[in-house]
Design a protein around this motif. Structure first.
Motif, short mmCIF file in Angstrom:
data_model
loop_
_atom_site.label_atom_id
_atom_site.label_comp_id
_atom_site.label_asym_id
_atom_site.label_seq_id
_atom_site.Cartn_x
_atom_site.Cartn_y
_atom_site.Cartn_z
N VAL A 1 70.04 -54.08 7.00
CA VAL A 1 70.38 -52.88 7.11
C VAL A 1 71.88 -52.94 7.31
O VAL A 1 72.66 -51.86 6.74
N ILE A 2 72.60 -53.64 7.94
CA ILE A 2 74.20 -53.91 7.93
C ILE A 2 74.47 -54.11 6.68
O ILE A 2 75.60 -53.47 6.48
N ARG A 3 73.84 -55.17 5.86
CA ARG A 3 74.56 -55.45 4.44
C ARG A 3 74.16 -54.18 3.70
O ARG A 3 75.40 -53.98 2.83
N ALA A 4 73.28 -53.61 3.64
CA ALA A 4 73.18 -52.24 3.03
C ALA A 4 74.16 -51.14 3.41
O ALA A 4 74.94 -50.55 2.30
N PRO B 1 76.49 -44.66 0.82
CA PRO B 1 76.77 -43.86 2.16
C PRO B 1 77.85 -42.87 1.91
O PRO B 1 78.04 -41.75 2.70
N ASP B 2 78.85 -43.21 0.91
CA ASP B 2 79.88 -42.08 0.58
C ASP B 2 79.39 -41.22 -0.04
O ASP B 2 79.84 -39.89 0.24
N LEU B 3 78.57 -41.21 -0.79
CA LEU B 3 78.15 -39.64 -1.59
C LEU B 3 77.26 -38.96 -0.41
O LEU B 3 77.10 -37.63 -0.58
N ILE B 4 76.34 -39.70 0.33
CA ILE B 4 75.58 -39.04 1.31
C ILE B 4 76.56 -38.23 2.18
O ILE B 4 76.31 -36.93 2.67
N ARG B 5 77.39 -38.95 2.68
CA ARG B 5 78.52 -38.18 3.63
C ARG B 5 79.40 -36.95 2.79
O ARG B 5 79.26 -35.83 3.28
N ALA B 6 79.90 -37.21 1.63
CA ALA B 6 80.12 -35.99 0.65
C ALA B 6 79.12 -34.79 0.61
O ALA B 6 79.78 -33.90 0.82
N PHE B 7 77.95 -35.35 0.43
CA PHE B 7 76.96 -34.01 0.11
C PHE B 7 76.81 -33.44 1.55
O PHE B 7 76.64 -32.25 1.49
N ARG B 8 76.74 -34.32 2.67
CA ARG B 8 76.67 -33.63 3.93
C ARG B 8 77.83 -32.70 4.30
O ARG B 8 77.51 -31.47 4.72
N LEU B 9 78.85 -32.91 3.94
CA LEU B 9 80.01 -32.15 4.11
C LEU B 9 79.96 -30.86 3.29
O LEU B 9 80.42 -29.75 3.68
N ILE B 10 79.93 -30.85 1.95
CA ILE B 10 79.56 -29.67 1.16
C ILE B 10 78.41 -28.66 1.69
O ILE B 10 78.80 -27.67 1.73
N GLU C 1 81.23 -50.94 -1.40
CA GLU C 1 82.41 -51.70 -1.82
C GLU C 1 82.91 -52.13 -3.05
O GLU C 1 82.01 -52.84 -3.59
N GLU C 2 83.90 -51.57 -3.49
CA GLU C 2 84.28 -51.72 -4.86
C GLU C 2 84.66 -53.35 -5.00
O GLU C 2 83.98 -53.74 -6.35
N ALA C 3 85.01 -54.10 -4.28
CA ALA C 3 85.37 -55.44 -4.42
C ALA C 3 84.16 -56.22 -4.54
O ALA C 3 84.21 -57.56 -5.09
N TYR C 4 83.11 -55.81 -4.02
CA TYR C 4 81.96 -56.71 -4.12
C TYR C 4 80.82 -56.40 -5.05
O TYR C 4 80.07 -55.43 -5.09
#
Length: 670
Positions: A152-155, A619-628, A161-164
């Motif tokens: 879960v932590i890795r996911a 996670p970033d898109l889920i957060r963005a969708f939540r804020l919208i 992470e763009e660099a990974y």
């Protein structure tokens, strides 16, 4: 019979040259894993029923429930259906290929073993652990619990992470609802005080129970889902065992706009732990937000004094000095930051595959990702490609961000003046060596290595008076800066300069000299770019760059804190080429400015990229969708998306991003 017919329909695959070579490579790499480990590895053995030809393949995945061999076997079983839907599964009405067996590998970073499940389809399931020496061990219940949490932590930490970058990496959502959340938090509570063994983000030197990868994942989950009340319940339980967990609890209260409760909690806990730099850091951050930088300065100084070996405390103090306009103190404090060697995320090298198969879930995705003008994406100018700043990582990237904030406040010329005021400059050092003060031998040989070598000739790249020519590199462990016991404490070098004419100055650390050169290169290229644009506009001419160059210029402007110019460059890039980096930057800008309709479009565009590259969890898109959704309401957002007539793959991805109904968060009933 072509082996192409053995392909999975929607899962990336690397076809092995030698059977099971991917498993052997992973086993050989186990001893090199230093922290969280790589994503899970899935190895499959397929057989052609007529010719008995066997084929081995593998792919990477994160987000699969790795809490037991049964849950993993369920994932492996799903892959058989994926092969069943693929082209070539039936030939003349007869089955031609099938998955005969497979092995699933999940790294347990707590116990440093690889949990593996061998599945025969249909048939038996065998689970075991493999240690760093390649020996088999029993897969106990505790090992499975630890492996689940590591997965879960890795996911949560790797997915955005763009660099990974790993080719053939499938990303699934490990916490896709209330039940999964409860399971995650229960296991996190159980293993919370062991999590320091996992390590921490590169800005933290010494992992502890408050700063480690598990805490980073928990905070990431809260930010993504908005489920702050769930985190509050968890941290309340943990605080009874360690009062310093109040720092995490207070931060969560602030994030959920319960500031009064946060302040009361901090006040109460500081009575017990007056020297906790974690609590002081949260206080300082909150006071800056409330524009009480004078009080924040006091907290930040105490935090540095109590944790002088941590980069984060010095960085916070530097930032506060910059906001207060005390630029000399800011530069001196930045110079005192302890720097750590950056270690890449764990990964292992695989042998070159015989072939690779990267299926496109939907042909409509290719149309969306296609370049509008293929000629616009030619190779970028060498001067842009040579910029060293994109190569900075960890504490060096953090320090560079502070330096760009400083130059943004006072400009390059004033920054150089401030630099010459607080640091020993090359000319002063040379003069001191040539003409020592009476009764004083001056600085001895070898004492001035932090000053560096002077620029003899003005080379391309620019001569800057007083700035040395330095090879841009990150120091090894042996070159790390000394720890500072107090904010005002001086290093050994400074003490030796006490009797010199520049007794109140300090020697600039080598890494900071490096960053000045990096900053100079960024500013030089940025200034040329903006001057060219102004000239072309005055002449009413079209200013042309390739899409790759616009993307680099967008990154450059963002690094130098010029957000409008950065957005302008990214938009130019997107006129001729699809760029996930540009869309991510625009989305962040739109969320900050409340441009919700445009943000919906940006989320959709990023969903296209995600669906193409097997990412079902961001996670970033889920957060963005939540804020919208919180701002516009789920009904309106869904209406906008329906009007776009999106492909099935994109609509499915966006539905997965919308967790508001399950969590009953703000906007779900609008």
């Amino acid at each position: 019979m072509s082996s192409q017919s053995s392909r999975l329909q929607s899962v990336p695959e690397f076809i092995e040259t030698t059977p099971t070579e991917s498993l052997q490579s992973r086993t050989d790499s186990l001893a090199s894993f230093g922290s969280l480990g790589p994503p899970d590895l899935v190895h499959l053995n397929k057989i052609h029923l007529k010719s008995q030809l066997r084929q081995g393949s593998y792919h990477f995945v994160s987000g699969v429930d790795a809490s037991s061999s049964a849950s993993i076997a369920a994932y492996m079983n799903l892959l058989t259906y994926d092969l069943g839907r693929s082209e070539g599964w039936f030939s003349g009405g007869k089955q031609t290929w099938k998955i005969e067996s497979g092995t699933y590998c999940c790294y347990n970073a707590f116990s440093r073993v690889d949990l593996r499940v061998d599945v025969r389809i249909p048939g038996s399931v065998e689970s075991y652990a493999v240690d760093s020496r390649g020996q088999k061990l029993e897969a106990t219940a505790d090992l499975w619990t630890e492996a689940y949490l590591c997965g879960v932590i890795r996911a949560l930490l790797y997915s955005d992470e763009e660099a990974y970058k790993i080719v053939g990496y499938r990303k699934l959502n490990p916490v896709d609802g209330i039940e999964a959340e409860q399971k995650f938090l229960d296991v996190a509570e159980k293993l919370f005080f062991k999590a320091w063994t996992l390590g921490s983000e590169p800005e933290v030197q010494i992992a502890n129970s408050i700063t480690n990868y598990l805490v980073s994942a928990l905070l990431k989950y809260g930010e993504m889902s908005g489920q702050y009340s769930s985190l509050v319940n968890l941290f309340e339980k943990l605080r009874t065992r360690d009062p310093e967990v109040a720092a995490l609890l207070a931060k969560t209260y602030i994030d959920m706009d319960e500031e009064v409760r946060a302040i009361k909690l901090l006040h109460e806990t500081m009575q017990q732990l007056p020297n906790s730099h974690q609590l002081l850091n949260v206080q300082a951050q909150f006071l800056v937000k409330k524009d009480r930088r004078d009080l924040a300065l006091l907290c930040a100084k105490r935090a540095v004094n109590n944790a002088p070996s941590e980069f984060t405390t010095w960085a916070r103090l530097t930032e506060i000095y910059i906001s207060l306009g005390d630029y000399e103190s800011a530069l001196l404090t930045l110079n005192s930051c302890p720097m750590f060697t950056y270690h890449e995320r764990d990964a292992h090298r695989m042998p070159p595959p015989a072939r690779q198969h990267m299926p496109v879930p939907s042909e409509t995705l290719l149309d969306e990702l296609a370049e509008r003008d293929p000629k616009a994406n030619e190779v970028a100018d060498a001067a842009l490609l040579r910029l060293p700043a994109p190569g900075l990582r960890g504490t060096f990237m953090g320090a560079y961000g502070l330096l760009t904030k400083l130059v943004g406040k006072i400009g390059w010329d004033e920054l150089l003046r401030t630099r010459s005021t607080v640091f020993v400059m090359e000319e002063e050092y040379r003069h001191q060596k040539e003409e020592p003060a009476p009764g004083d031998s001056g600085v001895g040989e070898g004492e001035g290595e932090g000053v560096g070598e002077g620029v003899e000739n003005g080379e391309e790249g620019g001569f800057v008076p007083g700035i040395p020519t330095i090879n841009i590199h990150e120091p090894t462990d042996g070159e790390a800066t000394p720890e500072n016991g107090e904010v005002a404490e001086e290093s050994g070098k400074d003490k030796k300069l006490k009797k010199s004419p520049f007794q109140h100055k300090r020697l600039c650390e080598r890494w900071l000299d490096n960053l000045f050169m990096v900053l100079y290169e960024d500013l030089r290229v940025y200034t040329i770019w903006r001057a060219e644009i102004t000239h072309f506009r005055q002449q009413q001419l079209t200013y042309r760059k390739t899409a790759a160059e616009w993307e680099i210029l967008g990154d450059l402007a963002a690094r130098l804190q010029h957000r409008p110019e950065s957005v302008e460059a990214y938009q130019k890039c997107l006129e001729t080429k699809y760029s996930p980096k540009a869309w991510r930057a625009l989305l962040q800008w739109q969320l900050e400015r409340g441009e919700w309709n445009r943000a919906v479009v940006s989320v959709m565009k990023l969903a296209v990229w995600s669906a193409r590259w097997y990412t079902e969890f961001s996670p970033d898109l889920i957060r963005a969708f939540r804020l919208i959704v919180a701002a516009e309401g789920a009904t309106k957002v869904n209406s906008v998306l329906s009007a776009m007539n999106l492909p099935k793959d994109i609509r499915t991805f966006l539905n997965n991003c919308d967790l508001s109904r399950q969590y009953k968060s703000v906007g779900h009933d609008m």
